[in-house]
Design an enzyme around this catalytic site. Structure first.
Site, PDB file in Angstrom:
ATOM      1  N   LYS A  13      -6.275   4.293  -8.156  1.00  0.00           N
ATOM      2  CA  LYS A  13      -7.699   4.367  -8.460  1.00  0.00           C
ATOM      3  C   LYS A  13      -8.160   5.811  -8.679  1.00  0.00           C
ATOM      4  O   LYS A  13      -8.897   6.101  -9.615  1.00  0.00           O
ATOM      5  CB  LYS A  13      -8.471   3.740  -7.292  1.00  0.00           C
ATOM      6  CG  LYS A  13      -9.841   3.277  -7.633  1.00  0.00           C
ATOM      7  CD  LYS A  13     -10.423   2.489  -6.478  1.00  0.00           C
ATOM      8  CE  LYS A  13     -10.230   3.232  -5.175  1.00  0.00           C
ATOM      9  NZ  LYS A  13     -11.234   2.884  -4.158  1.00  0.00           N
ATOM     10  N   ARG A  88     -20.075  -2.318  -0.362  1.00  0.00           N
ATOM     11  CA  ARG A  88     -19.099  -3.047   0.444  1.00  0.00           C
ATOM     12  C   ARG A  88     -19.663  -4.365   0.958  1.00  0.00           C
ATOM     13  O   ARG A  88     -18.915  -5.197   1.459  1.00  0.00           O
ATOM     14  CB  ARG A  88     -18.696  -2.190   1.668  1.00  0.00           C
ATOM     15  CG  ARG A  88     -17.797  -1.018   1.316  1.00  0.00           C
ATOM     16  CD  ARG A  88     -16.337  -1.450   1.375  1.00  0.00           C
ATOM     17  NE  ARG A  88     -15.445  -0.604   0.596  1.00  0.00           N
ATOM     18  CZ  ARG A  88     -14.986   0.582   0.974  1.00  0.00           C
ATOM     19  NH1 ARG A  88     -15.339   1.078   2.134  1.00  0.00           N
ATOM     20  NH2 ARG A  88     -14.166   1.263   0.224  1.00  0.00           N
ATOM     21  N   ARG A 127       9.108   6.270  -1.746  1.00  0.00           N
ATOM     22  CA  ARG A 127       8.888   7.607  -2.311  1.00  0.00           C
ATOM     23  C   ARG A 127       9.184   8.729  -1.318  1.00  0.00           C
ATOM     24  O   ARG A 127       8.961   8.603  -0.119  1.00  0.00           O
ATOM     25  CB  ARG A 127       7.485   7.732  -2.913  1.00  0.00           C
ATOM     26  CG  ARG A 127       6.350   7.581  -1.941  1.00  0.00           C
ATOM     27  CD  ARG A 127       5.027   7.447  -2.696  1.00  0.00           C
ATOM     28  NE  ARG A 127       3.925   7.385  -1.738  1.00  0.00           N
ATOM     29  CZ  ARG A 127       2.659   7.152  -2.075  1.00  0.00           C
ATOM     30  NH1 ARG A 127       2.332   6.940  -3.328  1.00  0.00           N
ATOM     31  NH2 ARG A 127       1.730   7.124  -1.155  1.00  0.00           N
ATOM     32  N   ARG A 161       6.254  10.933   3.699  1.00  0.00           N
ATOM     33  CA  ARG A 161       4.994  10.898   4.450  1.00  0.00           C
ATOM     34  C   ARG A 161       5.074   9.801   5.499  1.00  0.00           C
ATOM     35  O   ARG A 161       5.496   8.686   5.206  1.00  0.00           O
ATOM     36  CB  ARG A 161       3.833  10.633   3.490  1.00  0.00           C
ATOM     37  CG  ARG A 161       3.508  11.853   2.648  1.00  0.00           C
ATOM     38  CD  ARG A 161       2.615  11.519   1.499  1.00  0.00           C
ATOM     39  NE  ARG A 161       1.497  10.659   1.912  1.00  0.00           N
ATOM     40  CZ  ARG A 161       0.489  10.353   1.117  1.00  0.00           C
ATOM     41  NH1 ARG A 161       0.457  10.812  -0.113  1.00  0.00           N
ATOM     42  NH2 ARG A 161      -0.485   9.578   1.530  1.00  0.00           N
ATOM     43  N   ARG A 172      -3.380  -1.709   5.063  1.00  0.00           N
ATOM     44  CA  ARG A 172      -4.381  -1.229   4.097  1.00  0.00           C
ATOM     45  C   ARG A 172      -4.760  -2.321   3.108  1.00  0.00           C
ATOM     46  O   ARG A 172      -5.916  -2.419   2.699  1.00  0.00           O
ATOM     47  CB  ARG A 172      -3.842  -0.027   3.332  1.00  0.00           C
ATOM     48  CG  ARG A 172      -3.821   1.222   4.167  1.00  0.00           C
ATOM     49  CD  ARG A 172      -3.612   2.393   3.228  1.00  0.00           C
ATOM     50  NE  ARG A 172      -3.301   3.592   3.959  1.00  0.00           N
ATOM     51  CZ  ARG A 172      -2.358   4.456   3.592  1.00  0.00           C
ATOM     52  NH1 ARG A 172      -1.628   4.228   2.521  1.00  0.00           N
ATOM     53  NH2 ARG A 172      -2.151   5.536   4.288  1.00  0.00           N
TER      54      ARG A 172
END
Ligand SMILES: [Zn+2]
Length: 217
Positions: A13, A88, A127, A161, A172
């Protein structure tokens, strides 16, 4: 042109919003960023927000609406807005309609970047980057040509990460669905929702969004 851009973390996004800023002169309105900026700038609504936050309370919808209004007034009529992270809730969606209408604006599209959850898990958990130069790699899609050696700088240290793990990604996604569930049906009913495959490569996603904005999609 005013749009709401929706998509879970990892859907790209931010990348797409910044492309729209560069190519169309639109401005991304992220409520968190706007709130911090308004507080810092000491605008009338920013001062109100500051007092509320210092008291340890949540910033009300009224304050958020005020901040969005202030920001839209700064933009000028010709600049399109990309709403990110807002609205939201159903009351916020109604507020947004009012804020826009007061300024002669309308909401044109609600664009959702759709991801396949399992593919997203694979994309994110695979990744890693070179610890020395930051070159990006992926366990499945882009391994270094020589094992454990950076293609760019020859270093042998890589890092991942800590939040690029399956549990975090799935949490998430769940949070994203919960956040968008109250507003998607509202915009669906108005025929505003357009879906774009967020798993396609970045250029294809941009093309699909551009097609929608140009009335071709
Ligand atoms: Zn490197």
């Amino acid at each position: 042109m005013n749009i709401i851009l929706l998509g879970p973390p990892g859907a790209g996004k931010g990348t797409q919003a910044s492309r729209l800023e560069d190519e169309r002169g639109m401005v991304q309105l992220s409520t968190g960023d706007m709130l911090r900026a308004a507080v810092k700038a000491g605008t009338p609504v920013g001062l109100k927000a500051k007092a509320v936050m210092e008291a340890g309370e949540l910033v009300s919808d009224e304050i958020v609406s005020g901040i969005i209004g202030e920001r839209l007034d700064e933009l000028g009529d010709e600049t399109g807005a990309i709403f990110d992270g807002y609205p939201r809730t159903a009351p916020q969606a109604a507020s947004l309609d009012t804020i826009l209408a007061e300024r002669g604006r309308t909401l044109d599209h609600v664009i959702e970047l759709v991801v396949d959850e399992d593919a997203l898990v694979e994309r994110i958990t695979g990744r890693f980057t070179c610890a020395s130069c930051g070159e990006g790699y992926h366990d499945k899609f882009k391994l270094p040509a020589v094992a454990e050696t950076c293609d760019q700088c020859g270093a042998h240290e890589f890092k991942r990460r800590p939040d690029d793990n399956e549990e975090t990604v799935r949490t998430r996604m769940t949070e994203y669905r919960a956040k968008t569930a109250p507003i998607l049906p509202i915009y669906e009913a108005r025929g505003l929702v357009k879906r774009v495959d967020g798993m396609a490569d970045i250029a294809h996603v941009t093309d699909a969004i551009e097609a929608i904005l140009d009335g071709r999609g």
